[in-house]
Design a protein around this motif. Structure first.
Motif, PDB file in Angstrom:
ATOM      1  N   LEU A 161       3.913   7.480   1.865  1.00 46.99           N
ATOM      2  CA  LEU A 161       4.111   6.321   2.730  1.00 46.99           C
ATOM      3  C   LEU A 161       4.006   5.044   1.909  1.00 46.99           C
ATOM      4  CD1 LEU A 161       1.888   7.296   5.815  1.00 46.99           C
ATOM      5  CD2 LEU A 161       4.335   7.689   5.508  1.00 46.99           C
ATOM      6  N   MET A 162       4.867   4.078   2.224  1.00 44.13           N
ATOM      7  CA  MET A 162       4.798   2.748   1.617  1.00 44.13           C
ATOM      8  C   MET A 162       4.750   1.741   2.758  1.00 44.13           C
ATOM      9  SD  MET A 162       7.330   1.155  -1.291  1.00 44.13           S
ATOM     10  CE  MET A 162       6.765  -0.094  -2.435  1.00 44.13           C
ATOM     11  N   ASP A 163       3.610   1.100   2.903  1.00 45.32           N
ATOM     12  CA  ASP A 163       3.382   0.207   4.052  1.00 45.32           C
ATOM     13  C   ASP A 163       3.726   0.927   5.359  1.00 45.32           C
ATOM     14  OD1 ASP A 163       2.466  -1.835   2.443  1.00 45.32           O
ATOM     15  OD2 ASP A 163       4.399  -2.833   2.304  1.00 45.32           O
ATOM     16  N   LYS A 164       3.207   2.166   5.474  1.00 42.26           N
ATOM     17  CA  LYS A 164       3.322   3.012   6.668  1.00 42.26           C
ATOM     18  C   LYS A 164       4.728   3.564   6.905  1.00 42.26           C
ATOM     19  CE  LYS A 164      -1.003   2.294   7.593  1.00 42.26           C
ATOM     20  NZ  LYS A 164      -1.999   3.374   7.353  1.00 42.26           N
ATOM     21  N   GLN A 165       5.676   3.291   6.013  1.00 45.91           N
ATOM     22  CA  GLN A 165       7.030   3.832   6.134  1.00 45.91           C
ATOM     23  C   GLN A 165       7.188   5.001   5.160  1.00 45.91           C
ATOM     24  OE1 GLN A 165       9.371   2.741   8.435  1.00 45.91           O
ATOM     25  NE2 GLN A 165       7.695   1.450   9.205  1.00 45.91           N
ATOM     26  N   GLU A 166       7.642   6.151   5.662  1.00 47.67           N
ATOM     27  CA  GLU A 166       7.772   7.328   4.803  1.00 47.67           C
ATOM     28  C   GLU A 166       8.920   7.144   3.806  1.00 47.67           C
ATOM     29  OE1 GLU A 166       7.881  12.210   5.084  1.00 47.67           O
ATOM     30  OE2 GLU A 166       7.960  11.000   6.926  1.00 47.67           O
ATOM     31  N   LEU A 167       8.668   7.553   2.570  1.00 47.64           N
ATOM     32  CA  LEU A 167       9.670   7.456   1.503  1.00 47.64           C
ATOM     33  C   LEU A 167      10.244   8.842   1.216  1.00 47.64           C
ATOM     34  CD1 LEU A 167       7.921   5.092  -1.086  1.00 47.64           C
ATOM     35  CD2 LEU A 167       9.346   4.476   0.876  1.00 47.64           C
ATOM     36  N   PHE A 168      11.548   8.872   0.951  1.00 48.81           N
ATOM     37  CA  PHE A 168      12.212  10.117   0.589  1.00 48.81           C
ATOM     38  C   PHE A 168      12.928   9.990  -0.757  1.00 48.81           C
ATOM     39  CE2 PHE A 168      12.012   9.889   5.214  1.00 48.81           C
ATOM     40  CZ  PHE A 168      11.422  11.102   5.530  1.00 48.81           C
ATOM     41  N   VAL A 212       0.838  -1.201   0.000  1.00 46.24           N
ATOM     42  CA  VAL A 212       0.000   0.000   0.000  1.00 46.24           C
ATOM     43  C   VAL A 212       0.873   1.251   0.000  1.00 46.24           C
ATOM     44  CG1 VAL A 212      -1.800   1.275   1.211  1.00 46.24           C
ATOM     45  CG2 VAL A 212      -1.825  -1.233   1.215  1.00 46.24           C
ATOM     46  N   VAL A 213       0.627   2.120  -0.995  1.00 44.44           N
ATOM     47  CA  VAL A 213       1.303   3.420  -1.081  1.00 44.44           C
ATOM     48  C   VAL A 213       0.255   4.497  -0.841  1.00 44.44           C
ATOM     49  CG1 VAL A 213       2.672   4.978  -2.502  1.00 44.44           C
ATOM     50  CG2 VAL A 213       2.974   2.502  -2.730  1.00 44.44           C
ATOM     51  N   GLU A 214       0.516   5.376   0.131  1.00 46.72           N
ATOM     52  CA  GLU A 214      -0.406   6.461   0.460  1.00 46.72           C
ATOM     53  C   GLU A 214       0.249   7.788   0.086  1.00 46.72           C
ATOM     54  OE1 GLU A 214      -2.508   5.673   4.448  1.00 46.72           O
ATOM     55  OE2 GLU A 214      -0.691   4.430   4.540  1.00 46.72           O
TER      56      GLU A 214
END
Length: 521
Positions: A139-146, A130-132
């Motif tokens: 977020l990708m699986d609730k982990q923030e992406l930079f 899941v990407v939000e």
């Protein structure tokens, strides 16, 4: 009621006047460019039969697109246009098979910020990953992406203006921040999709959701808001049609007529002029969507923006293009665009003959001026750095290194810890004289060390003496500081003669042998 109706008509005339004034300014600008010596005359062109509806399919284009943008506009996979004027959360596209983790499930919710329509949240579920997406976080699986990320076969790529999400089934999701959301599906999903994007069966007439939007709403804890549009019959007239036809007749859109039905975009343009209260960005979002849909359909849009109409700015010396390669050539990858198989996209790009400096972050530079990086320091092309055994020059973003004459070092520490010339370390407790190093042909140089117990009360090993033989001359160093030359006492350390200091420890605890490279004839 009559007063309200009259007020609505007057306001719609005022909004339309804003666009007519802008249109006149654009025509004057274009006339000035074509011939400044002539008097400028502003005339609305004859637009009869301008919007064509016959489209020649692009044989290389094998994807269907669904998109939503601007003033609640939505286009289904089969090409039906409609508006969803509320801030509820909807399923845009998913497989109808009912599986918990299908190939794709894309949800979207809008919000109103400062009287402008934007996206509140986008949720992209690809095979359970899941990407939000929100305006300030990914977020990708609730982990923030930079940075760009690959996980479980899902790729997330970022740019200054948007995000692209793909999976290994050919599903592509493009989000242009605050502006548009587009979903690409390959032909294998034909007739299998559910959601506002339609059933992807090739028939747009069965994509109407006029009375069935609630079917695809996602239940939320908070409430959502319906947006009331002004009735279109209070502001639509031939002038609006002429204005939109003029915009869409720009040479920048000429190739789009070959691959798209432009009549639906003309209606979206007229709706924007009618509903957006003269808001400039509202119409710009639709014109931008025309350009993007054109590239996704295999067309090549050209420049249609001006300083007055939907201008775009780029950082440094990059230039905005409607159709540039998504595989940007950079200093680290100067040939990336030559290997690109994706259709063009809009954005900021480097002019021909230059690449983007992704090392020094200085914008667009010729390849021969690309910098290099070493140990977190940026070096310009032509600069160099030197280490003990090599010198490296930066040339067009690439290091060219030359090996230098480099000494080899062997050491004995603590009487038993030995490191060879090639860096191998080991521990050796001896009780004799040992050849530490010598020339392979028994000439030139030799170093002999005496390794033995330090004294009767200790079990560890000490380096008690070192004998150096150089071209027949023997120098002997003793643990007590005495030095002899060819068996004759030389002097006792420490000693100072003529300003030159010679010092040694009372016990030899470390020996370091440094040899320059020996050349053989």
């Amino acid at each position: 009621m009559a007063i309200l109706s009259m007020w609505a008509v007057m306001m719609s005339q005022m909004w339309m006047l804003r666009w007519v004034v802008l249109l006149m300014g654009l025509q004057q600008t274009q006339a000035a460019v074509t011939g400044a010596q002539y008097r400028t005359v502003t005339v609305l062109p004859d637009m009869a039969n301008l919007i064509v509806t016959t489209v020649i399919p692009n044989p290389d284009y094998r994807f269907a697109t669904c998109s939503t943008w601007g003033n609640f506009h939505l286009k289904t996979f089969d090409g039906h246009f409609f508006q969803v004027p509320d801030t509820c959360n909807y399923i845009l596209a998913s497989l109808c098979n009912g599986e918990k983790h299908s190939d794709f499930n894309v949800k979207m919710q809008r919000k109103i910020v400062n009287n402008s329509v934007t996206f509140s949240q986008i949720t992209v579920d690809l095979q359970g990953t899941v990407v939000e997406l929100t305006s300030n976080k990914i977020l990708m699986d609730k982990q923030e992406l930079f940075n760009a990320t690959l996980k479980n076969g899902i790729t997330v790529k970022m740019s200054t203006s948007g995000v692209k999400i793909t999976n290994n089934h050919g599903v592509n999701v493009f989000w242009e921040k605050d502006q548009s959301l587009l979903i690409e599906l390959p032909e294998k999903y034909r007739g299998q999709t559910c959601g506002l994007c339609g059933n992807f069966n090739g028939n747009k007439t069965d994509d109407s959701f006029d009375n069935d939007l609630a079917k695809w709403k996602v239940p939320l804890l908070e409430s959502c808001e319906d947006i009331k549009f002004q009735p279109t019959d209070q502001c639509k007239n031939q002038s609006l049609t002429d204005i939109c036809q003029y915009y869409l007749s720009s040479p920048g859109f000429s190739d789009c007529y070959r691959v798209m039905d432009m009549s639906s975009f003309q209606k979206a343009c007229e709706d924007d002029l009618c509903h957006c209260n003269g808001e400039h960005d509202c119409l710009c979002n639709t014109l931008t969507e025309v350009s993007r849909q054109c590239t996704h359909s295999g067309g090549i849009p050209a420049t249609w923006r001006t300083k007055q109409l939907c201008p775009k700015k780029c950082p440094l010396n990059l230039q905005y293009m409607e159709c540039g390669s998504p595989c940007k050539s950079t200093c680290l990858g100067p040939d990336a665009n030559l290997l690109c198989k994706e259709h063009c996209v809009d954005g900021c790009f480097c002019p021909n003959g230059t690449v983007e400096d992704d090392v020094g972050k200085s914008g667009c530079v010729p390849v021969n001026q690309c910098p290099c990086e070493h140990d977190n320091k940026v070096y310009r092309s032509g600069e160099s750095y030197t280490l003990a055994c090599k010198k490296c020059n930066c040339t067009a973003g690439r290091w060219t290194c030359t090996n230098l004459e480099c000494p080899g070092i062997c050491s004995v520490v603590g009487g038993s810890h030995i490191t060879t010339y090639d860096g191998k370390t080991f521990t050796f407790s001896g009780n004799c004289d040992y050849i530490l190093t010598k020339h392979s042909n028994n000439s030139g140089i030799a170093v002999v060390g005496n390794l033995a117990k330090c004294d009767w009360g200790r079990s560890d090993t000490c380096l008690n003496s070192v004998t150096l033989v150089i071209s027949g001359t023997t120098i002997h160093f003793s643990y007590n500081g005495f030095v002899t030359l060819n068996g004759n006492r030389l002097y006792q350390l420490p000693d100072s003669t003529g300003g030159l200091s010679k010092t040694d420890c009372s016990i030899i605890s470390m020996l370091k042998i440094k040899l320059n490279k020996i050349k053989h004839n």
